[in-house]
Design a protein around this motif. Sequence first.
Motif, PDB file in Angstrom:
ATOM      1  N   ARG A  44     -17.460  25.907   2.221  1.00  0.00           N
ATOM      2  CA  ARG A  44     -17.434  24.719   1.364  1.00  0.00           C
ATOM      3  C   ARG A  44     -17.406  23.403   2.137  1.00  0.00           C
ATOM      4  O   ARG A  44     -17.524  22.332   1.554  1.00  0.00           O
ATOM      5  CB  ARG A  44     -16.243  24.825   0.407  1.00  0.00           C
ATOM      6  N   ARG A  45     -17.240  23.477   3.438  1.00  0.00           N
ATOM      7  CA  ARG A  45     -17.323  22.271   4.288  1.00  0.00           C
ATOM      8  C   ARG A  45     -16.391  21.161   3.794  1.00  0.00           C
ATOM      9  O   ARG A  45     -16.807  19.998   3.695  1.00  0.00           O
ATOM     10  CB  ARG A  45     -18.749  21.724   4.347  1.00  0.00           C
ATOM     11  N   ILE A  46     -15.198  21.551   3.474  1.00  0.00           N
ATOM     12  CA  ILE A  46     -14.236  20.542   3.019  1.00  0.00           C
ATOM     13  C   ILE A  46     -13.667  19.840   4.240  1.00  0.00           C
ATOM     14  O   ILE A  46     -13.227  20.490   5.197  1.00  0.00           O
ATOM     15  CB  ILE A  46     -13.115  21.217   2.189  1.00  0.00           C
ATOM     16  N   LEU A  47     -13.706  18.535   4.208  1.00  0.00           N
ATOM     17  CA  LEU A  47     -13.270  17.755   5.366  1.00  0.00           C
ATOM     18  C   LEU A  47     -11.753  17.653   5.419  1.00  0.00           C
ATOM     19  O   LEU A  47     -11.071  17.763   4.392  1.00  0.00           O
ATOM     20  CB  LEU A  47     -13.862  16.349   5.298  1.00  0.00           C
ATOM     21  N   ARG A  48     -11.265  17.424   6.619  1.00  0.00           N
ATOM     22  CA  ARG A  48      -9.822  17.172   6.751  1.00  0.00           C
ATOM     23  C   ARG A  48      -9.480  15.859   6.048  1.00  0.00           C
ATOM     24  O   ARG A  48     -10.279  14.911   6.056  1.00  0.00           O
ATOM     25  CB  ARG A  48      -9.416  17.115   8.218  1.00  0.00           C
ATOM     26  N   PRO A  49      -8.324  15.796   5.432  1.00  0.00           N
ATOM     27  CA  PRO A  49      -7.988  14.610   4.630  1.00  0.00           C
ATOM     28  C   PRO A  49      -7.735  13.384   5.501  1.00  0.00           C
ATOM     29  O   PRO A  49      -7.462  13.481   6.693  1.00  0.00           O
ATOM     30  CB  PRO A  49      -6.714  15.038   3.895  1.00  0.00           C
ATOM     31  N   ILE A  50      -7.809  12.251   4.853  1.00  0.00           N
ATOM     32  CA  ILE A  50      -7.600  10.963   5.528  1.00  0.00           C
ATOM     33  C   ILE A  50      -6.171  10.505   5.240  1.00  0.00           C
ATOM     34  O   ILE A  50      -5.704  10.587   4.098  1.00  0.00           O
ATOM     35  CB  ILE A  50      -8.594   9.916   4.981  1.00  0.00           C
ATOM     36  N   TYR A  51      -5.517  10.002   6.264  1.00  0.00           N
ATOM     37  CA  TYR A  51      -4.165   9.447   6.066  1.00  0.00           C
ATOM     38  C   TYR A  51      -4.286   8.087   5.394  1.00  0.00           C
ATOM     39  O   TYR A  51      -5.077   7.254   5.822  1.00  0.00           O
ATOM     40  CB  TYR A  51      -3.433   9.321   7.399  1.00  0.00           C
ATOM     41  N   CYS A  52      -3.521   7.901   4.354  1.00  0.00           N
ATOM     42  CA  CYS A  52      -3.611   6.612   3.669  1.00  0.00           C
ATOM     43  C   CYS A  52      -2.259   5.913   3.703  1.00  0.00           C
ATOM     44  O   CYS A  52      -1.210   6.570   3.811  1.00  0.00           O
ATOM     45  CB  CYS A  52      -4.085   6.785   2.230  1.00  0.00           C
ATOM     46  N   ASP A  53      -2.307   4.597   3.608  1.00  0.00           N
ATOM     47  CA  ASP A  53      -1.050   3.855   3.651  1.00  0.00           C
ATOM     48  C   ASP A  53      -0.336   3.965   2.297  1.00  0.00           C
ATOM     49  O   ASP A  53      -0.885   4.485   1.319  1.00  0.00           O
ATOM     50  CB  ASP A  53      -1.281   2.403   4.081  1.00  0.00           C
ATOM     51  N   GLU A  54       0.882   3.490   2.260  1.00  0.00           N
ATOM     52  CA  GLU A  54       1.707   3.711   1.071  1.00  0.00           C
ATOM     53  C   GLU A  54       1.157   2.999  -0.172  1.00  0.00           C
ATOM     54  O   GLU A  54       1.120   3.599  -1.251  1.00  0.00           O
ATOM     55  CB  GLU A  54       3.159   3.289   1.349  1.00  0.00           C
ATOM     56  N   PRO A  55       0.698   1.739  -0.043  1.00  0.00           N
ATOM     57  CA  PRO A  55       0.124   1.112  -1.250  1.00  0.00           C
ATOM     58  C   PRO A  55      -1.083   1.874  -1.785  1.00  0.00           C
ATOM     59  O   PRO A  55      -1.263   1.996  -2.996  1.00  0.00           O
ATOM     60  CB  PRO A  55      -0.267  -0.285  -0.767  1.00  0.00           C
ATOM     61  N   ALA A  56      -1.920   2.399  -0.883  1.00  0.00           N
ATOM     62  CA  ALA A  56      -3.093   3.153  -1.337  1.00  0.00           C
ATOM     63  C   ALA A  56      -2.655   4.423  -2.050  1.00  0.00           C
ATOM     64  O   ALA A  56      -3.212   4.800  -3.088  1.00  0.00           O
ATOM     65  CB  ALA A  56      -3.995   3.485  -0.146  1.00  0.00           C
ATOM     66  N   PHE A  57      -1.652   5.088  -1.496  1.00  0.00           N
ATOM     67  CA  PHE A  57      -1.193   6.326  -2.139  1.00  0.00           C
ATOM     68  C   PHE A  57      -0.546   6.029  -3.492  1.00  0.00           C
ATOM     69  O   PHE A  57      -0.754   6.755  -4.469  1.00  0.00           O
ATOM     70  CB  PHE A  57      -0.215   7.074  -1.227  1.00  0.00           C
ATOM     71  N   ASP A  58       0.197   4.957  -3.535  1.00  0.00           N
ATOM     72  CA  ASP A  58       0.807   4.572  -4.816  1.00  0.00           C
ATOM     73  C   ASP A  58      -0.275   4.258  -5.842  1.00  0.00           C
ATOM     74  O   ASP A  58      -0.151   4.612  -7.025  1.00  0.00           O
ATOM     75  CB  ASP A  58       1.716   3.346  -4.632  1.00  0.00           C
ATOM     76  N   ARG A  59      -1.342   3.590  -5.388  1.00  0.00           N
ATOM     77  CA  ARG A  59      -2.429   3.252  -6.313  1.00  0.00           C
ATOM     78  C   ARG A  59      -3.124   4.517  -6.800  1.00  0.00           C
ATOM     79  O   ARG A  59      -3.470   4.639  -7.980  1.00  0.00           O
ATOM     80  CB  ARG A  59      -3.434   2.324  -5.607  1.00  0.00           C
ATOM     81  N   LEU A  60      -3.326   5.456  -5.883  1.00  0.00           N
ATOM     82  CA  LEU A  60      -3.950   6.720  -6.268  1.00  0.00           C
ATOM     83  C   LEU A  60      -3.089   7.447  -7.297  1.00  0.00           C
ATOM     84  O   LEU A  60      -3.586   7.974  -8.300  1.00  0.00           O
ATOM     85  CB  LEU A  60      -4.146   7.609  -5.033  1.00  0.00           C
ATOM     86  N   THR A  61      -1.801   7.467  -7.041  1.00  0.00           N
ATOM     87  CA  THR A  61      -0.889   8.156  -7.959  1.00  0.00           C
ATOM     88  C   THR A  61      -0.920   7.497  -9.328  1.00  0.00           C
ATOM     89  O   THR A  61      -0.946   8.170 -10.362  1.00  0.00           O
ATOM     90  CB  THR A  61       0.536   8.109  -7.379  1.00  0.00           C
ATOM     91  N   SER A  62      -0.942   6.185  -9.305  1.00  0.00           N
ATOM     92  CA  SER A  62      -0.998   5.447 -10.562  1.00  0.00           C
ATOM     93  C   SER A  62      -2.319   5.723 -11.288  1.00  0.00           C
ATOM     94  O   SER A  62      -2.343   5.959 -12.495  1.00  0.00           O
ATOM     95  CB  SER A  62      -0.817   3.961 -10.248  1.00  0.00           C
ATOM     96  N   ALA A  63      -3.417   5.720 -10.536  1.00  0.00           N
ATOM     97  CA  ALA A  63      -4.726   5.961 -11.151  1.00  0.00           C
ATOM     98  C   ALA A  63      -4.823   7.381 -11.708  1.00  0.00           C
ATOM     99  O   ALA A  63      -5.444   7.612 -12.745  1.00  0.00           O
ATOM    100  CB  ALA A  63      -5.833   5.727 -10.126  1.00  0.00           C
ATOM    101  N   ALA A  64      -4.193   8.306 -11.019  1.00  0.00           N
ATOM    102  CA  ALA A  64      -4.271   9.710 -11.459  1.00  0.00           C
ATOM    103  C   ALA A  64      -3.622   9.902 -12.820  1.00  0.00           C
ATOM    104  O   ALA A  64      -3.941  10.842 -13.541  1.00  0.00           O
ATOM    105  CB  ALA A  64      -3.625  10.618 -10.417  1.00  0.00           C
ATOM    106  N   ARG A  65      -2.738   8.992 -13.160  1.00  0.00           N
ATOM    107  CA  ARG A  65      -2.089   9.118 -14.479  1.00  0.00           C
ATOM    108  C   ARG A  65      -3.094   8.937 -15.607  1.00  0.00           C
ATOM    109  O   ARG A  65      -2.871   9.410 -16.713  1.00  0.00           O
ATOM    110  CB  ARG A  65      -0.957   8.093 -14.603  1.00  0.00           C
ATOM    111  N   SER A  66      -4.183   8.221 -15.322  1.00  0.00           N
ATOM    112  CA  SER A  66      -5.209   8.065 -16.355  1.00  0.00           C
ATOM    113  C   SER A  66      -6.187   9.229 -16.344  1.00  0.00           C
ATOM    114  O   SER A  66      -7.153   9.243 -17.102  1.00  0.00           O
ATOM    115  CB  SER A  66      -5.965   6.748 -16.167  1.00  0.00           C
TER     116      SER A  66
END
Lengths: 366, 332
Positions: free
Chosen positions: A277-299
């Motif tokens: 499946r050629r899944i790439l290793r994940p990218i480290y993200c900073d805390e605001p980006a992760f918080d934004r992702l978490t917030s967006a995932a709620r939708s």
Amino acid sequence: MTGATMVTGADGYLGRRVVSTLLARTDDPLVLAVRAADDTELATKREWAATAFDAAPGRIRVVAADLRQPKPFVDVDPATVRRIVHTAAITRFNVDRDSARQVNLEGTAAVCDFAATCVNLDRYLVLSTLYVSGRHEGPVAEHRLDDRGFVNHYEWSKWAAEERVFGEYAHLPVSVLRLPTVIADDDSGRVTQYNAFHHTLRLFFYGLLGLVPGNPATPLSVTTAAFVSDAVAHLLDDRAPRGVFHVCADPDDTPALGAVIDAAFAVFESDDWFRRRRILRPIYCDEPAFDRLTSAARSMRQAVLSDVLGTVAPFGGQLYRPKTFQTDALRSAWPGCAAPKSIPLVTSTVSHLVRTRWGKTQQEAP
Amino acid sequence: MSAGWGRSPLSGNAFVGCLAYALGERRIDLATSAANGRLRSEPRDLAEAGFAVHHVCNPTTSAYDLARAATARIAAAGGLRDVDAIIYATALPTNGTVGDLDTARRTRDIAHLMDFPGSRLQVDFDLDGAVVVGLNQQACTGLLGSLHLARALLAIESDWRRVLCVTADRLPDGAMYEQAYNLISDGAAACVVSRQPAAFRIIAGHQITNGGLGLAGADEIVGAFFTYTHRVVVEALEKAGLTAGDLDWVVAQNANPAAWEVFARLLGVPESRVWLPSVARAGHVVSADTIINLQALVDSGRLRPGHRLALVAAGHGLNWQCAILQATEAVS
């Protein structure tokens, strides 16, 4: 039943292993305190205990104890109790504050209240977490910690419980054992209880998350249930000193988050299905980006990402706050202590997860 | 797995201009589409993600009609002169033919499957000298793929002057208008890639295909978004000899804006430079988004000659493309 050791949460993940270890290493009678809503559930748990543990007749006694009740141990004669191991807790990182307060804080206070009535009490072990350190960064010593804020209610509730123990109940013969994330039953890497560590890796394996919260240099302490129960058995001994103990690998042997992720992906990439499946290793993200992702995932409530971030996100904040846990007291109290080697443990654990597809397959694939 | 179209000896200057697009006639709000069974998510979730309305074709309007409408706008502006090739891209392979499957089955004559929309476009707009190329395996990245291909064609066909790039998709009747948690619209976009200077000079570009995720579900598409999109942009920038800090704009496709905000942080560009203003009014118009948003950037007056842009799109979990452009004096 005199001179007994009482284990709270005895049917929980760590409680069961502590009971097994104490049965094997001591001759003490054991009182197994379990949560049971009624007599029927209690009877079921008694049947379970009779078959789960290899104990001589009469050596174990199962009692109902709901830590959310004011006096949960009315069925136990305090004079018969010589030692207590308090393992009962809600350990989910996404636990709500009220539940955490009821069980982890008030529940611990209830155990302390009971302990205070045990006139023959020699030793009282409270299982806690390394993350009572909350937002603290840098070296964390094995002593009472101040409030630096917390990233979730679980951490707060365990810290508050420690405060209660160190304050109101300081006269008790208590030791606090702070545990890291338990990722496997033992060095074999077998997993029978899944937590945020395993759920996060599952997201990566199935290509459902491309980001890692945290700094790759942040130390990540992990261990096994076997090591924890071994530590309990040692520190419960009358000859062991009392105090606060970090039941984990030494700082020098604690891997960085990046090394843990690399070890996990090295195992993933040995799997044909994953590799195709050629899944790439994940990218480290900073805390605001992760918080934004978490917030967006709620939708995206129907998305798997939304579900799993709900369990991962409450711990993600720790991965931005590098800290190391000193183990001098543990080494002094337990000279022969040998914590599991972290990266080999991660490798064996992830191998187990991949082979069993996170427990979905009944038998491990070859 | 990946291919670049950067500074190779073959590639002389190529420019992009004559932007145009067309949307399905019916503008429908989330609640209505939810009531008509077109959505998987709750309307409030899509609204929270930034979507508001989408565009759906009338029953008699085809993907080709959309392509023709977009092309007509270029024609009206005099942009179809000297076109030597047409690249006709569709995300849905079924939009790559206007043939009649039922007739083909009934008559057992496959000729009925080979009624090609790009060829119709050629004759409808009197592009007699143009050859036609179809592109239908790049999902929502097809338009960027057509830029790639057009530039390559200009590089190897020394007498060709202009390539018309068109993308058009219309979902089949009864289809869900939500993919990977994005609200889909029927629509088309077109532009011209030329040897002569136009609004944007193509600096470089890059594409990645991962067939291993060819059957990716919505959650896997979401999961692969950050890693592969980040990689395709970084590798495109490397081919251009640039870094993320050199970008003035990231012109994105109309996916969840919050995901692009996160992406901006990963890439290291200010969130304010990620440009996708048409999400709410247009929805995710399959492969046409980047043209719609690029036109909006031109119209906004915020674009200056010399600005560098990355046009970025992900397609169905297995395609990612990025084109690095530079605005010329023509944008002013």
